[in-house]
Design an enzyme around this catalytic site. Structure first.
Site, PDB file in Angstrom:
ATOM      1  N   SER A  94       2.954  25.351   7.208  1.00 25.79           N
ATOM      2  CA  SER A  94       3.459  25.409   5.838  1.00 25.79           C
ATOM      3  C   SER A  94       3.162  26.790   5.274  1.00 25.79           C
ATOM      4  O   SER A  94       2.383  27.554   5.850  1.00 25.79           O
ATOM      5  CB  SER A  94       2.768  24.309   5.007  1.00 25.79           C
ATOM      6  OG  SER A  94       3.256  24.280   3.683  1.00 25.79           O
ATOM      7  N   CYS A  95       3.784  27.120   4.127  1.00 17.65           N
ATOM      8  CA  CYS A  95       3.530  28.429   3.505  1.00 17.65           C
ATOM      9  C   CYS A  95       4.063  28.373   2.080  1.00 17.65           C
ATOM     10  O   CYS A  95       3.998  27.338   1.432  1.00 17.65           O
ATOM     11  CB  CYS A  95       4.185  29.548   4.311  1.00 17.65           C
ATOM     12  SG  CYS A  95       5.978  29.378   4.455  1.00 17.65           S
ATOM     13  N   GLY A  96       4.617  29.474   1.573  1.00 18.52           N
ATOM     14  CA  GLY A  96       5.155  29.483   0.218  1.00 18.52           C
ATOM     15  C   GLY A  96       6.518  28.825   0.114  1.00 18.52           C
ATOM     16  O   GLY A  96       6.779  28.047  -0.791  1.00 18.52           O
ATOM     17  N   GLY A 154       8.469  28.123   3.393  1.00 19.50           N
ATOM     18  CA  GLY A 154       8.964  27.746   4.715  1.00 19.50           C
ATOM     19  C   GLY A 154       9.402  28.910   5.583  1.00 19.50           C
ATOM     20  O   GLY A 154      10.048  28.695   6.608  1.00 19.50           O
ATOM     21  N   TRP A 193       5.196  25.211  -0.205  1.00 22.44           N
ATOM     22  CA  TRP A 193       4.537  25.164  -1.507  1.00 22.44           C
ATOM     23  C   TRP A 193       5.514  25.251  -2.670  1.00 22.44           C
ATOM     24  O   TRP A 193       5.221  24.788  -3.776  1.00 22.44           O
ATOM     25  CB  TRP A 193       3.463  26.250  -1.609  1.00 22.44           C
ATOM     26  CG  TRP A 193       2.547  25.961  -2.747  1.00 22.44           C
ATOM     27  CD1 TRP A 193       2.422  26.656  -3.919  1.00 22.44           C
ATOM     28  CD2 TRP A 193       1.640  24.850  -2.862  1.00 22.44           C
ATOM     29  NE1 TRP A 193       1.514  26.054  -4.754  1.00 22.44           N
ATOM     30  CE2 TRP A 193       1.011  24.937  -4.119  1.00 22.44           C
ATOM     31  CE3 TRP A 193       1.310  23.777  -2.017  1.00 22.44           C
ATOM     32  CZ2 TRP A 193       0.053  24.016  -4.554  1.00 22.44           C
ATOM     33  CZ3 TRP A 193       0.367  22.852  -2.449  1.00 22.44           C
ATOM     34  CH2 TRP A 193      -0.245  22.980  -3.705  1.00 22.44           C
TER      35      TRP A 193
END
Length: 285
Positions: free
Chosen positions: A240-242, A244, A269
């Site tokens: 996961s990240c900010g 994708g 996120w």
């Protein structure tokens, strides 16, 4: 991992194969909203010979308000065919050398059934540092036919992520910087809460490559980055990240150390962190 399985190719390999009719080069350079010059303008100023621009925002589900979500298989096939790529081609993807979006584009190709896809190790940065040729302006590809079939096992939805907070069946690894993960820094997208998915681990994606050369770090260093963050490499993993995109860097690093069956949380996120979203955690993992 054998050379045949490695998703990365070297600048030397690409230089030797640039003229191959079935090698198609895509520039997937990407930046956060508001960062100038725009990636497309960077591409127009300088790109690898013959490279076509892969726009992460364009090759996405335009009916979804979240940033650059995976499109339907039909749309992906249409968009990729429009970039001049057919099912028999070897796709080589690169970005500016900051490892943001080439891995995301690579994972999309795998998710839509195209196995013959590679990433240029070091990207444009290493290519230029070696004095290799670049060109400017837009490359207009000859359209091709690309048939895509979507593999949902490679991607996770928010419903699956919420269920996973309860079950903890899959480890969640967040690629954002530690201050964003811990909730100490504001998110770059307006209206998004600060923090992380409860139970997630944090491996900032920029730890996985050498900023000076643009190359991905050696396999032992990659293993240490994950084990040092408390990640079990023999248990299921979601990245996961900010939004994708940079999660793909973790996905790629894991793939290179033999963990090839991970999934990526597409909404990341920018979905979970919305004001009306699920509960969040703050502080260190």
């Amino acid at each position: 991992m054998t050379v045949a399985d490695d998703p990365l190719v070297s600048t030397e390999w690409l230089a030797a194969h640039l003229g191959d009719a079935n090698v198609k080069l895509l520039d997937a350079t990407f930046k956060l909203p508001g960062v100038l010059p725009l990636p497309k303008d960077d591409y127009l100023a300088a790109h690898l010979p013959g490279a076509v621009f892969f726009d992460v925002d364009a090759v996405s589900d335009h009916s979804n308000p979240l940033p650059h979500m995976f499109p339907s298989a039909e749309q992906f096939g249409r968009d990729i065919g429009g970039l001049g790529v057919g099912n028999a081609d070897t796709v080589v993807i690169y970005d500016a050398g900051g490892w943001v979006a080439a891995p995301r584009a690579w994972w999309m190709f795998l998710s839509y059934g195209h196995r013959n896809v590679r990433i240029l190790n070091g990207g444009l940065k290493k290519w230029r540092a070696e004095g290799r040729a670049v060109e400017s302006g837009e490359v207009k590809p000859k359209p091709a036919t690309f048939n895509a079939s979507y593999d949902p096992k490679r991607v996770r939805s928010i419903e699956q992520m919420i269920a996973n907070v309860e079950s903890r069946k899959e480890q969640v690894i967040d690629a954002r910087a530690a201050d964003r993960f811990e909730g100490r820094a504001p998110e770059p997208r307006p209206g998004i809460r600060a923090g992380h998915i409860p139970g997630a681990r944090n491996v900032p994606y920029n730890q996985l490559f050498d900023a000076a050369t643009g190359e991905m770090k050696p396999l032992d260093d990659l293993r240490k980055s994950f084990s040092g963050a408390g990640v079990k490499l023999d248990a299921p993993i979601i990245t996961s990240c900010g939004s994708g995109v940079s999660a793909g860097v973790l996905t790629l690093a894991l793939y290179r150390i033999g963990v090839t069956d991970t999934a990526l949380y597409d909404g990341s996120w920018s979905e979970w962190g919305q004001a009306s979203g699920p509960p969040i955690a703050t502080g260190p993992a």
